[in-house]
Motif scaffolding. Structure first.
Motif: not given
Length: 234
Positions: A73-75, A94, A99, A138
């Motif tokens: 979930g690096t965003g 992600d 994103a 996350t």
């Protein structure tokens, strides 16, 4: 009255859940942000301070040469870029294609391997492949109906003798368990990462009492995970 970034995220999450998906709202939100119609409420503009602090406190382990790291979930990619700057061979993923497009555009010369991937359908070669797994808010962004599966997926990434950091917000007193996102973790849900030879070693609370950082290690089992060091402040 216009929506706040948090209320928009909550509305999109509710719509996604009603449609049967716990994660589809991430793409909707990032797409809206790309059009200037929304903000990403968890974009701090910098690495999470509890990650940065841990890396300073564990200087030996923060020397990433020849070691692997992953950020689910690096965003916006701030945490992944910090790890790459410390010479970890860093993978960050992600579920939102937008994103990943945005973070690649923001860091065109990055050493990070940015991927589109679903936490619930990870590539088999990632299992047990990472010396450092950094999970920042996350799991708490998904409802409790998928909490056990999300926790197991994160746990599966940790290599033998690897470290997992779980960073998030503390569940408030007298919470509505269905209110979110975020669906903050209970103490029991934090401890649930400690399975499959992964042991809780430290649980640190921030000075504001609103944040925590849990540190787990694989193949260094503790006799009793409840005896893990619990400290305050971070």
């Amino acid at each position: 009255m216009s929506e706040t970034s948090d209320s928009r995220a909550q509305r999109l999450a509710a719509e996604s859940l009603a449609a049967g998906s716990p994660t589809a709202w991430f793409e909707t939100l990032y797409d809206a942000a790309g059009r200037g119609a929304a903000e990403i409420p968890w974009d701090r503009g910098a690495p999470h301070p509890l990650l940065a602090e841990w890396l300073v406190q564990h200087a030996g382990e923060a020397a990433g040469a020849d070691r692997t790291a992953v950020v689910p979930g690096t965003g916006p990619g701030h945490d992944a870029e910090l790890l790459a700057a410390l010479h970890f061979r860093t993978t960050a993923f992600d579920v939102s294609p937008t994103a990943i497009e945005r973070v690649r555009a923001a860091h065109p010369d990055s050493a990070v391997d940015y991927r589109v991937a679903d936490l619930f359908a990870l590539p088999p070669q990632w299992r047990g492949a990472f010396d450092l797994v950094v999970e920042v808010m996350t799991v708490q962004s998904m409802p409790r109906t998928v909490r056990a599966a999300a926790t197991a997926a994160i746990r599966s990434l940790v290599a033998p003798r690897g470290v997992l950091l779980v960073i998030g917000g503390v569940l408030p007193a007298d919470p509505d368990p269905d209110y979110g996102p975020p669906w903050r973790l209970t103490h029991a849900e934090i401890e649930a990462f400690a399975a499959d030879d992964l042991a809780l070693e430290a649980l640190d609370h921030g000075p504001d009492g609103l944040r925590y950082r849990a540190e787990f290690r694989r193949s260094r089992l503790l006799a009793d995970t409840t005896s893990a060091i619990e400290r305050t402040p971070c």
